[in-house]
Write a protein that holds these residues in place. Structure first.
Motif, mmCIF file in Angstrom:
data_model
loop_
_atom_site.group_PDB
_atom_site.id
_atom_site.type_symbol
_atom_site.label_atom_id
_atom_site.label_comp_id
_atom_site.label_asym_id
_atom_site.label_seq_id
_atom_site.Cartn_x
_atom_site.Cartn_y
_atom_site.Cartn_z
ATOM 1 N N ALA A 62 47.795 42.027 43.843
ATOM 2 C CA ALA A 62 46.802 42.944 44.401
ATOM 3 C C ALA A 62 45.426 42.298 44.426
ATOM 4 O O ALA A 62 45.029 41.610 43.486
ATOM 5 C CB ALA A 62 46.770 44.224 43.568
ATOM 6 N N LYS A 63 44.699 42.515 45.522
ATOM 7 C CA LYS A 63 43.356 41.956 45.691
ATOM 8 C C LYS A 63 42.354 43.096 45.904
ATOM 9 O O LYS A 63 42.658 44.062 46.616
ATOM 10 C CB LYS A 63 43.299 41.016 46.896
ATOM 11 N N PRO A 64 41.147 43.002 45.335
ATOM 12 C CA PRO A 64 40.165 44.083 45.466
ATOM 13 C C PRO A 64 39.350 43.974 46.753
ATOM 14 O O PRO A 64 38.120 43.917 46.747
ATOM 15 C CB PRO A 64 39.281 43.873 44.231
ATOM 16 N N VAL A 65 40.060 43.939 47.889
ATOM 17 C CA VAL A 65 39.406 43.830 49.197
ATOM 18 C C VAL A 65 40.061 44.802 50.159
ATOM 19 O O VAL A 65 41.095 45.395 49.863
ATOM 20 C CB VAL A 65 39.497 42.390 49.754
ATOM 21 N N GLY A 66 39.465 44.941 51.333
ATOM 22 C CA GLY A 66 40.017 45.852 52.321
ATOM 23 C C GLY A 66 40.027 47.272 51.813
ATOM 24 O O GLY A 66 39.038 47.780 51.267
ATOM 25 N N ALA A 67 41.176 47.938 51.946
ATOM 26 C CA ALA A 67 41.303 49.321 51.483
ATOM 27 C C ALA A 67 41.217 49.440 49.974
ATOM 28 O O ALA A 67 40.967 50.523 49.445
ATOM 29 C CB ALA A 67 42.628 49.906 51.976
ATOM 30 N N TRP A 68 41.423 48.327 49.263
ATOM 31 C CA TRP A 68 41.339 48.331 47.801
ATOM 32 C C TRP A 68 40.044 47.700 47.298
ATOM 33 O O TRP A 68 39.963 47.274 46.150
ATOM 34 C CB TRP A 68 42.540 47.593 47.207
ATOM 35 N N LYS A 126 49.285 52.629 58.600
ATOM 36 C CA LYS A 126 47.999 52.695 57.906
ATOM 37 C C LYS A 126 48.245 52.551 56.403
ATOM 38 O O LYS A 126 48.174 53.509 55.642
ATOM 39 C CB LYS A 126 47.275 54.008 58.225
ATOM 40 N N CYS A 127 48.542 51.329 55.993
ATOM 41 C CA CYS A 127 48.947 51.071 54.610
ATOM 42 C C CYS A 127 47.764 51.198 53.650
ATOM 43 O O CYS A 127 46.644 50.790 53.974
ATOM 44 C CB CYS A 127 49.554 49.682 54.502
ATOM 45 N N GLU A 128 48.038 51.725 52.460
ATOM 46 C CA GLU A 128 46.973 51.996 51.494
ATOM 47 C C GLU A 128 46.333 50.724 50.947
ATOM 48 O O GLU A 128 45.214 50.767 50.443
ATOM 49 C CB GLU A 128 47.521 52.853 50.348
ATOM 50 N N HIS A 129 47.029 49.592 51.045
ATOM 51 C CA HIS A 129 46.493 48.342 50.499
ATOM 52 C C HIS A 129 45.985 47.402 51.598
ATOM 53 O O HIS A 129 45.749 46.232 51.333
ATOM 54 C CB HIS A 129 47.544 47.633 49.656
ATOM 55 N N CYS A 130 45.829 47.897 52.810
ATOM 56 C CA CYS A 130 45.508 47.043 53.959
ATOM 57 C C CYS A 130 44.280 46.168 53.689
ATOM 58 O O CYS A 130 43.172 46.668 53.482
ATOM 59 C CB CYS A 130 45.269 47.885 55.194
ATOM 60 N N SER A 131 44.472 44.857 53.712
ATOM 61 C CA SER A 131 43.383 43.938 53.366
ATOM 62 C C SER A 131 42.427 43.691 54.519
ATOM 63 O O SER A 131 41.332 43.170 54.314
ATOM 64 C CB SER A 131 43.960 42.597 52.895
ATOM 65 N N ILE A 132 42.825 44.063 55.741
ATOM 66 C CA ILE A 132 41.951 43.796 56.897
ATOM 67 C C ILE A 132 41.339 45.087 57.462
ATOM 68 O O ILE A 132 40.865 45.124 58.589
ATOM 69 C CB ILE A 132 42.700 43.017 57.997
ATOM 70 N N LYS A 133 41.321 46.121 56.652
ATOM 71 C CA LYS A 133 40.840 47.424 57.119
ATOM 72 C C LYS A 133 39.453 47.340 57.732
ATOM 73 O O LYS A 133 39.176 47.934 58.778
ATOM 74 C CB LYS A 133 40.848 48.416 55.948
ATOM 75 N N ARG A 134 38.538 46.581 57.087
ATOM 76 C CA ARG A 134 37.159 46.530 57.592
ATOM 77 C C ARG A 134 37.002 45.594 58.788
ATOM 78 O O ARG A 134 35.940 45.526 59.391
ATOM 79 C CB ARG A 134 36.205 46.125 56.464
ATOM 80 N N PHE A 135 38.076 44.874 59.154
ATOM 81 C CA PHE A 135 38.031 44.061 60.368
ATOM 82 C C PHE A 135 38.446 44.868 61.597
ATOM 83 O O PHE A 135 38.211 44.444 62.728
ATOM 84 C CB PHE A 135 38.972 42.853 60.235
ATOM 85 N N GLN A 136 39.102 45.995 61.366
ATOM 86 C CA GLN A 136 39.605 46.809 62.471
ATOM 87 C C GLN A 136 38.486 47.663 63.070
ATOM 88 O O GLN A 136 37.468 47.891 62.449
ATOM 89 C CB GLN A 136 40.752 47.689 61.989
ATOM 90 N N GLY A 137 38.716 48.105 64.299
ATOM 91 C CA GLY A 137 37.730 48.946 64.952
ATOM 92 C C GLY A 137 36.990 48.212 66.061
ATOM 93 O O GLY A 137 37.321 47.074 66.421
#
Length: 357
Positions: free
Chosen positions: A215-221, A52-63
């Motif tokens: 760094a990109k301002p998406v996903g977890a960031w 569960k990485c703090e910078h995960c860019s696909i966080k909102r795709f999961q679930g």
């Protein structure tokens, strides 16, 4: 712009080991100059992950998601279309590919004879699977490490022991002859840190190249604009490229200065078949279950931000682009947002991307 010594060595490898891939790669400059895509296809095949990485860019795709999901046969169909277009490279991503139960089927469907295949990993299982990964036809691993400091890396990954296991994975890959390189995420602060310089020296000393992802301002960031680099930072990075074996996606490749590689040299296919211009711009330019890859890529190339040359990383440095299109039209919506809701008539390309002037 000619090929670097490393790139020429890579061409020689392909010519000997993968002649069908070599033939396609040899035509990249010609294709690029005609305004055609030479995209690497990143398959975000499955979003399951063991970290569960703090910078995960696909966080909102999961679930939970009831949409149709990719199968190995779907991957085979995508690969067939990609081959017909003269595309030559795949990246298997996720999630974490080393825990996919059908990874070998995916590789078989891509067909290692026709494509050069990279595979992403966080390294947790790399040591025990390195020989297997090579045997099924994966050409190179991309190992993600976030810090030279084990405690910082493990905290960032929320997984004690992750750093040590990643280093064990490097050793195993080198023992079995499976090429790999190190991928690391760099914020504005980290770019200028002593830790980052020591990071480059350490892994270069192991004979490994480092690929830097800004760094990109998406996903977890999402919304974390303080992490973004600017053009001065990019210039500093280019100076580091002269001293160390390090590159970014903006580094010229194949003898070509492509600038932003979205669509023209890279695209992502989600677990649900949507095609993204890059892994971090979460808008769909089409879905492989509904349209051909060729038509989808053409849709992306018709958008000026991808079909024309851009000398920056839109999603890492161009704050105007981020504020208008990403924060303004993608944030807080179900992902991916259809490109028709993100880009308008003003965003239609006016000239081929190879025209610089």
């Amino acid at each position: 712009m000619g090929l670097t010594e490393k790139e020429q060595s890579g061409r020689n490898y392909l010519k000997e080991k993968k002649p069908l891939v070599f033939e396609k790669v040899s035509k990249f400059t010609e294709k690029f100059q005609r305004g055609e895509s030479i995209a690497i296809i990143q398959l975000q095949y499955n979003y399951i992950c063991n970290m569960k990485c703090e910078h995960c860019s696909i966080k909102r795709f999961q679930g939970a998601n009831q949409n149709r999901r990719l199968t190995p046969k779907d991957v085979g169909r995508i690969a067939k279309q990609a081959d017909e277009m003269g595309l030559a490279r795949f990246v298997i991503s996720g999630g974490e590919p080393t825990i996919f139960p059908d990874l070998e089927e995916i590789v078989n469907e891509i067909n290692p004879e026709k494509f050069y295949i990279n595979c992403d990993t966080n390294g947790w299982l790399l040591a025990e699977k390195a020989e297997y990964l090579k045997s099924i036809g994966i050409d190179r691993m991309q190992l993600s490490i976030d810090s030279l400091d084990p405690e910082e890396h493990d905290a960032f990954r929320h997984m004690p022991g992750a750093h040590a296991r990643a280093l064990e994975g490097i050793k195993a890959c080198q023992e079995v002859g499976l090429p790999l390189y190190i991928q690391t995420v760099v914020t504005k602060e980290r770019l200028h840190s002593e830790e980052f310089i020591q990071f480059l020296k350490y892994f270069n000393g192991m004979g490994l190249n480092v690929f830097v992802s800004y760094a990109k301002p998406v996903g977890a960031w999402e919304g974390h604009f303080e992490n973004l680099i600017d053009r001065k930072d990019m210039a500093y990075m280019r100076e580091l490229e002269k001293k160390y074996q390090v590159c970014t996606h903006l580094t010229p490749g194949y003898g070509l200065d492509m600038g932003c590689i979205g669509v023209k040299a890279f695209l992502s296919v989600t677990q649900y078949g949507d095609v993204l211009p890059c892994p971090y711009i979460h808008t769909s330019i089409g879905n492989v279950f509904d349209s051909s890859l060729k038509d989808i890529i053409q849709t992306g190339m018709n958008i000026c931000h991808f079909g024309e040359h851009r000398d920056t990383c839109l999603i890492a440095e161009d704050l105007d682009f981020i504020q208008k299109y990403v924060a303004g039209r993608i944030y807080h919506k179900p992902l991916p947002v259809p490109c028709q809701e993100v880009f308008t008539e003003e965003d239609v390309t006016k000239k081929p991307f190879y025209e610089r002037g």
